[in-house]
Design an enzyme around this catalytic site. Structure first.
Site, PDB file in Angstrom:
ATOM      1  N   HIS A  89       0.821  -1.121   0.166  1.00 60.90           N
ATOM      2  CA  HIS A  89       0.076  -0.037  -0.129  1.00 60.90           C
ATOM      3  C   HIS A  89       0.879   1.212   0.079  1.00 60.90           C
ATOM      4  O   HIS A  89       1.448   1.556   0.937  1.00 60.90           O
ATOM      5  CB  HIS A  89      -0.820   0.030   1.283  1.00 60.90           C
ATOM      6  CG  HIS A  89      -1.779   1.163   0.897  1.00 60.90           C
ATOM      7  ND1 HIS A  89      -3.157   1.032   1.525  1.00 60.90           N
ATOM      8  CD2 HIS A  89      -1.728   2.695   1.154  1.00 60.90           C
ATOM      9  CE1 HIS A  89      -3.900   2.227   1.461  1.00 60.90           C
ATOM     10  NE2 HIS A  89      -2.971   2.944   1.217  1.00 60.90           N
ATOM     11  N   HIS A 147       1.605   5.421  -1.849  1.00 65.72           N
ATOM     12  CA  HIS A 147       1.375   6.451  -2.484  1.00 65.72           C
ATOM     13  C   HIS A 147       2.427   7.244  -3.244  1.00 65.72           C
ATOM     14  O   HIS A 147       3.340   7.622  -2.512  1.00 65.72           O
ATOM     15  CB  HIS A 147       0.638   7.566  -1.645  1.00 65.72           C
ATOM     16  CG  HIS A 147      -0.686   7.347  -1.056  1.00 65.72           C
ATOM     17  ND1 HIS A 147      -1.778   7.107  -1.535  1.00 65.72           N
ATOM     18  CD2 HIS A 147      -0.928   6.292   0.004  1.00 65.72           C
ATOM     19  CE1 HIS A 147      -2.820   6.634  -0.941  1.00 65.72           C
ATOM     20  NE2 HIS A 147      -2.348   6.340   0.043  1.00 65.72           N
ATOM     21  N   LYS A 171      -9.302  -0.297  -5.827  1.00 65.84           N
ATOM     22  CA  LYS A 171      -9.332   0.579  -4.517  1.00 65.84           C
ATOM     23  C   LYS A 171     -10.671   1.263  -4.226  1.00 65.84           C
ATOM     24  O   LYS A 171     -11.258   1.972  -5.131  1.00 65.84           O
ATOM     25  CB  LYS A 171      -8.246   1.510  -4.563  1.00 65.84           C
ATOM     26  CG  LYS A 171      -7.955   2.371  -3.214  1.00 65.84           C
ATOM     27  CD  LYS A 171      -7.620   1.378  -1.874  1.00 65.84           C
ATOM     28  CE  LYS A 171      -7.585   2.304  -0.708  1.00 65.84           C
ATOM     29  NZ  LYS A 171      -6.722   3.092  -0.513  1.00 65.84           N
ATOM     30  N   HIS A 201     -10.360   1.283   1.729  1.00 68.34           N
ATOM     31  CA  HIS A 201     -10.139   1.931   2.926  1.00 68.34           C
ATOM     32  C   HIS A 201     -11.308   1.911   3.820  1.00 68.34           C
ATOM     33  O   HIS A 201     -12.561   2.562   3.436  1.00 68.34           O
ATOM     34  CB  HIS A 201      -9.983   3.590   2.152  1.00 68.34           C
ATOM     35  CG  HIS A 201      -9.883   4.561   3.246  1.00 68.34           C
ATOM     36  ND1 HIS A 201      -8.645   5.200   3.443  1.00 68.34           N
ATOM     37  CD2 HIS A 201     -10.560   4.989   4.262  1.00 68.34           C
ATOM     38  CE1 HIS A 201      -8.589   6.216   4.273  1.00 68.34           C
ATOM     39  NE2 HIS A 201      -9.757   6.012   4.998  1.00 68.34           N
ATOM     40  N   HIS A 254      -4.873  -0.533   5.683  1.00 68.18           N
ATOM     41  CA  HIS A 254      -4.143   0.254   7.049  1.00 68.18           C
ATOM     42  C   HIS A 254      -5.236   0.331   8.123  1.00 68.18           C
ATOM     43  O   HIS A 254      -5.866   1.171   8.442  1.00 68.18           O
ATOM     44  CB  HIS A 254      -3.897   1.827   6.494  1.00 68.18           C
ATOM     45  CG  HIS A 254      -4.762   2.370   5.582  1.00 68.18           C
ATOM     46  ND1 HIS A 254      -6.147   2.499   5.901  1.00 68.18           N
ATOM     47  CD2 HIS A 254      -4.635   3.115   4.412  1.00 68.18           C
ATOM     48  CE1 HIS A 254      -6.761   2.980   4.944  1.00 68.18           C
ATOM     49  NE2 HIS A 254      -5.895   3.545   4.091  1.00 68.18           N
ATOM     50  N   ASP A 312       1.296   2.673   3.534  1.00 65.63           N
ATOM     51  CA  ASP A 312       0.526   3.865   3.500  1.00 65.63           C
ATOM     52  C   ASP A 312       1.203   5.125   3.646  1.00 65.63           C
ATOM     53  O   ASP A 312       0.922   6.149   3.916  1.00 65.63           O
ATOM     54  CB  ASP A 312      -0.608   3.995   4.349  1.00 65.63           C
ATOM     55  CG  ASP A 312      -1.651   4.848   4.116  1.00 65.63           C
ATOM     56  OD1 ASP A 312      -1.924   5.290   2.955  1.00 65.63           O
ATOM     57  OD2 ASP A 312      -2.530   5.219   4.790  1.00 65.63           O
TER      58      ASP A 312
HETATM   59  C1  NCD Z   1      -3.520   9.224   2.005  1.00 61.92           C
HETATM   60  C2  NCD Z   1      -2.884  10.269   1.050  1.00 61.92           C
HETATM   61  O1  NCD Z   1      -2.580  11.298   1.405  1.00 61.92           O
HETATM   62  O2  NCD Z   1      -3.180   9.951  -0.176  1.00 61.92           O
HETATM   63  N1  NCD Z   1      -3.473   9.870   3.272  1.00 61.92           N
HETATM   64  C3  NCD Z   1      -3.587   9.155   4.310  1.00 61.92           C
HETATM   65  O3  NCD Z   1      -3.568   9.869   5.415  1.00 61.92           O
HETATM   66  N2  NCD Z   1      -2.999   8.105   4.630  1.00 61.92           N
HETATM   67  C4  NCD Z   1      -4.804   8.464   1.587  1.00 61.92           C
HETATM   68  C5  NCD Z   1      -5.335   7.443   2.383  1.00 61.92           C
HETATM   69  O4  NCD Z   1      -4.658   6.136   2.047  1.00 61.92           O
HETATM   70  O5  NCD Z   1      -6.295   7.618   2.925  1.00 61.92           O
HETATM   71 ZN    ZN Z   2      -3.339   5.292   1.449  1.00 63.51          ZN
END
Ligand code: NCD
Ligand code: ZN
Length: 354
Positions: free
Chosen positions: A14, A16, A100, A137, A175, A248
């Site tokens: 997971h 970003h 997702k 999520h 998460h 995450d």
């Molecule tokens: C994530 C993001 O910034 O893309 N933020 C977070 O707090 N984890 C989005 C997400 O996974 O909820």
């Molecule tokens: Zn995330």
């Protein structure tokens, strides 16, 4: 206490990675530690088609360092309008590994998310049929539900009915942050697993709120009570195949975090596997780090375990105060700075050779 630990190369299930000129630095941190990563689709606009995912994949591959064979695994963003045909196309593509589900309004860039899961039932039926995992999520977004209770209410109102309606749907509960989520995953015979972040293993809401409010410790789902942290530690370090690593790691520029309405997300990719080693060491369960980091996720996704190895040594290093965010090195104002977790502090584990 062991001075080093060698495990099969881990994967981040997971992550970003964002896009544009910040991509290169982010990919470098992850590729140094992980062989593969499940890349989240919450860009602006979101990645909703196989074509968009293919283009995003190309942009990521273009910045993978030469000495790395890091493999991004792509996901598509589920919306009210996702069709069964899109699911079929994703499955055919081979490089799209999952969908997702963001409840609309739940978190960063989730405006295009799902307003009512029933609208997605044709697409979800196709996922079940083809064995494509749905990554969730798990937070209710109703204004009257307390932010600390959004996960537990989601389990009752959305997740349990979804599991009943689609008994063979492969689900990753992303998460997770509560004992309610741990208990649900442990108790059901449904094909469901959960990712757990390093920051939820290392911290609870006191870290964010006692002695002053710390915007860099704000993420979604938000840090919870210490009792929930303990339940997560127990689950992650148990060796159970139902739990695996998902950082995450969610980077935002310093000025977007340190402001009156700061956005959600912690950046951990600069030290991800090292932070998990710290959490497992604290629990005296280092022997289960490999299952959590390198075996369980691959098994759930039906992918081979990485043949490469990674060695971590117990050696302290200083986390920088910030990383350059983007390629414009001439500009190091707060819109071009990324504050990593534990900036300016020490981390006790290090990748061999770093
Ligand atoms: C994530 C993001 O910034 O893309 N933020 C977070 O707090 N984890 C989005 C997400 O996974 O909820
Ligand atoms: Zn995330």
């Amino acid at each position: 206490m062991p001075k080093s630990i060698t495990i099969h190369a881990p994967d981040d299930w997971h992550l970003h990675l964002r896009d544009g000129d910040v991509l290169k630095g982010l990919v470098a941190h992850t590729a140094e530690r992980f062989k593969r990563a499940i890349v989240m689709p919450n860009l602006v606009p979101p990645i909703t088609s196989v074509e968009m995912a293919a283009e995003y994949l190309d942009r990521i591959l273009a910045v993978v360092p030469d000495n790395s064979d890091f493999e991004p695994l792509m996901t598509l963003y589920l919306t009210d309008n996702t069709t069964a045909q899109t699911v079929f196309n994703a499955h055919q593509s081979c490089f799209v590994k999952a969908f997702k589900l963001y409840p609309a309004g739940a978190t960063t860039n989730s405006d295009a998310g799902v307003s009512d899961i029933k609208k997605c039932y044709p697409a979800i039926a196709e996922m079940q049929k083809l064995g494509v995992p749905l990554l969730i999520h798990g937070e209710i977004t109703d204004a009257d539900i307390d932010i600390f209770e959004r996960e537990q209410v989601f389990i009752e109102r959305v997740l349990k009915p979804l599991c009943e309606d689609f008994p063979e749907l492969k689900i990753v509960f992303e998460h997770i942050t509560t004992s309610f989520a741990v208990d649900f995953v442990n108790s059901t015979s449904h094909p469901i697993a959960a990712t757990i972040t390093a920051h939820h293993l290392l911290m609870n809401r006191n870290h964010m709120l006692v002695g002053g409010i710390r915007p860099h410790y704000y993420c979604l789902p938000v840090l919870k009570h210490q009792q929930h942290q303990q339940a997560l530690i127990k689950a992650a370090t148990s060796g159970s195949e139902k739990f695996f690593l998902g950082t995450d790691s969610a980077p935002h520029a310093q000025n977007k975090k340190e402001t009156a309405c700061g956005c959600a997300g912690m950046y951990t990719s600069h030290a991800a596997i090292e932070l998990y080693a710290e959490a497992f060491e604290r629990a005296d369960k280092l022997e289960n780090l490999e299952a959590f980091s390198s075996l369980n996720g691959a098994k759930f996704y039906g992918l081979p375990v990485n043949s490469e190895k990674l060695t971590l040594v117990r050696e302290s290093w200083d986390v920088p105060e910030y990383y350059q965010f983007g390629t414009n090195e001439a500009d190091n104002t707060s819109s071009h700075r990324l504050i990593p977790l534990f900036a300016g502090e020490q981390i006790n584990w290090k990748i061999n050779g770093n």
